[in-house]
Design a protein around this motif. Structure first.
Motif, short mmCIF file in Angstrom:
data_model
loop_
_atom_site.label_atom_id
_atom_site.label_comp_id
_atom_site.label_asym_id
_atom_site.label_seq_id
_atom_site.Cartn_x
_atom_site.Cartn_y
_atom_site.Cartn_z
N LYS A 287 0.89 -1.26 0.05
CA LYS A 287 0.10 0.04 0.05
C LYS A 287 0.80 1.20 0.14
O LYS A 287 0.51 2.31 -0.75
CB LYS A 287 -0.73 0.09 1.37
N ILE A 290 1.87 1.79 -3.61
CA ILE A 290 0.73 2.33 -4.38
C ILE A 290 0.65 3.65 -4.03
O ILE A 290 0.24 4.69 -4.96
CB ILE A 290 -0.20 1.47 -3.94
N GLU A 294 0.70 7.04 -6.62
CA GLU A 294 -0.61 7.87 -6.70
C GLU A 294 -0.04 9.44 -6.67
O GLU A 294 -0.71 10.00 -7.45
CB GLU A 294 -1.74 7.56 -5.91
N ILE A 302 0.25 1.73 -11.52
CA ILE A 302 -0.53 1.50 -10.55
C ILE A 302 -1.44 0.25 -11.05
O ILE A 302 -1.52 -0.99 -10.30
CB ILE A 302 -1.42 2.39 -9.97
N ASP A 303 -2.11 0.28 -12.18
CA ASP A 303 -2.83 -0.55 -12.97
C ASP A 303 -1.97 -2.04 -12.92
O ASP A 303 -2.34 -2.98 -12.75
CB ASP A 303 -3.39 -0.15 -14.27
N TYR A 306 -1.56 -3.77 -9.58
CA TYR A 306 -2.79 -4.38 -9.02
C TYR A 306 -2.95 -5.66 -10.16
O TYR A 306 -3.37 -6.83 -9.38
CB TYR A 306 -4.05 -3.55 -9.13
N LYS A 307 -2.92 -5.41 -11.19
CA LYS A 307 -3.08 -6.80 -12.23
C LYS A 307 -2.25 -7.74 -11.87
O LYS A 307 -2.80 -9.02 -11.95
CB LYS A 307 -2.83 -6.33 -13.46
N TYR A 309 -0.88 -8.93 -8.73
CA TYR A 309 -0.72 -8.77 -7.37
C TYR A 309 -0.63 -10.16 -6.77
O TYR A 309 0.32 -10.39 -6.29
CB TYR A 309 -1.81 -7.85 -6.69
N ASP A 310 -1.55 -11.17 -7.26
CA ASP A 310 -1.59 -12.28 -6.61
C ASP A 310 -0.36 -13.07 -7.22
O ASP A 310 0.40 -13.76 -6.11
CB ASP A 310 -2.75 -13.18 -7.12
#
Length: 381
Positions: A287, A290, A294, A302-303, A306-307, A309-310
């Motif tokens: 976080k 991120i 931002e 950022i995208d 997140y895409k 992440y896993d």
């Protein structure tokens, strides 16, 4: 036992060198030891000590010839005994002979097929390689047997972690040079030992080819895979999902960072790279990374974060003591780099078979070292 001049090294000298420089000292000791082994082999082959006159003597010494030997301790210069007539046979170089034969085979085959470069011609002259078709045929027949055995050997141990990657080599096809993909798979078994499982040549890296590669491995007994580590190639991801249901896929952090860097300019990367790298190794910092993006209005970055992440944190599902070896694909990257280094003089391969003959020979050589020690301690959680 009578020693040659090159073997008259005192223990005091070896100890002194070892204390002053352990790396150089070990090289000197190994050199002395292997020279001693060859001297013993020579005595047995001649059935006589140096200068000894016996009825059963089968030949005579003719000094020594310098011979290079690449080892895990670096390049050694050995004194290989020479005979007045006939040839001296030794087991000292056996471990490395397959790679040497494979290299000579590719050089000779390249020469015959008209794809040799100036450097290849120089190697041929220096080695005195006989480049007749008969020579190539005899070498290839022997090497093809070894390649077939490597590609078909049963995988007995369960493989928990699987590293996969592709390296590209120039191969002559239909009279033209084409960049072909060499698929590589390296596994860590249930005992924590790593090994090169398979290698094969394909036109590109699409999902069907990777699925075919995995299927061949499974036919040989590949089972128990819990984590697959690779770059983010779409063909690999698709094939992993289909071939290893229930297993996790780890997106190599090195490759992710390389792709993330493309979403921003140089100054932005210098500002954000440290916190992103730290966040990949500590999920609690995600976080913070991120938030920093931002503030810098790095929406594409950022995208992307997140895409993925896993798969970026799949490695955290495994024992903490294993994680350092699981978040990147460095093991295959280093192996491919070694392949490139040791095939640099070839330029282009005459066909995919010649490429496999050499890289598989190198792989067998490296495997011998890897199988002697654990890569990951499976007994520590």
């Amino acid at each position: 036992m009578t020693k040659t001049k090159s073997q008259l090294i005192s223990k005091e000298e070896l100890i002194k060198v070892f204390i002053e420089d352990r790396t150089e000292g070990k090289k000197k000791f190994v050199t002395w030891f292997l020279n001693d082994v060859m001297n013993e082999e020579l005595i047995e082959q001649l059935n006589a000590e140096s200068y000894e006159r016996t009825d059963g003597r089968t030949g005579f010494r003719n000094g020594t010839k310098k011979r290079k030997l690449k080892t895990v301790d670096g390049e050694l210069i050995l004194d290989k005994p020479d005979l007045r007539s006939g040839s001296f046979t030794t087991t000292v170089f056996d471990k490395y002979s397959t790679v040497e034969k494979a290299l000579n085979s590719v050089i000779a085959e390249s020469y015959i097929n008209g794809v040799s470069t100036r450097s290849v011609n120089n190697i041929i002259n220096n080695l005195g390689v006989n480049v007749s078709p008969e020579y190539v045929s005899s070498l290839n027949k022997e090497l093809d047997t070894k390649v077939k055995e490597f590609m078909e050997t049963r995988i007995e141990e369960q493989i928990k972690y699987l590293y996969i990657d592709a390296a590209y080599f120039k191969v002559r096809k239909n009279g033209r040079y084409k960049s072909m993909a060499l698929y590589v798979s390296i596994g860590v078994n249930s005992k924590g030992v790593r090994q090169i499982l398979s290698m094969d040549v394909y036109n590109s890296e699409d999902g069907m080819d990777w699925s075919s590669f995995f299927f061949k491995l499974q036919e040989r007994g590949l089972a128990g895979v819990q984590l697959v580590i690779s770059d983010g190639h779409s063909g690999i991801r698709k094939a992993v999902t289909e071939s290893f249901p229930g297993s996790l896929w780890q997106y190599c952090h090195f490759h992710f960072l390389k792709n993330l860097k493309k979403t921003m300019n140089k100054d932005q990367w210098e500002d954000i790279s440290k916190i992103v790298s730290e966040a990949l190794m500590d999920e609690s910092l995600f976080k913070i990374a991120i938030d920093r993006m931002e503030k810098m209005k790095l929406n594409r970055s950022i995208d992307m974060f997140y895409k993925w992440y896993d798969p970026l944190y799949s490695y955290t599902s495994f024992p903490k003591s294993h994680q350092r070896k699981l978040h990147t694909n460095n093991v295959t990257e280093r192996f491919n780099k070694e392949l490139k280094r040791r095939t640099r003089k070839i330029g282009a391969f005459p066909d995919s078979d010649s490429l496999l003959r050499l890289v598989v020979s190198i792989a067998m050589d490296i495997n011998e070292e890897w199988l002697l020690r654990k890569y990951i301690n499976m007994e520590v959680d």
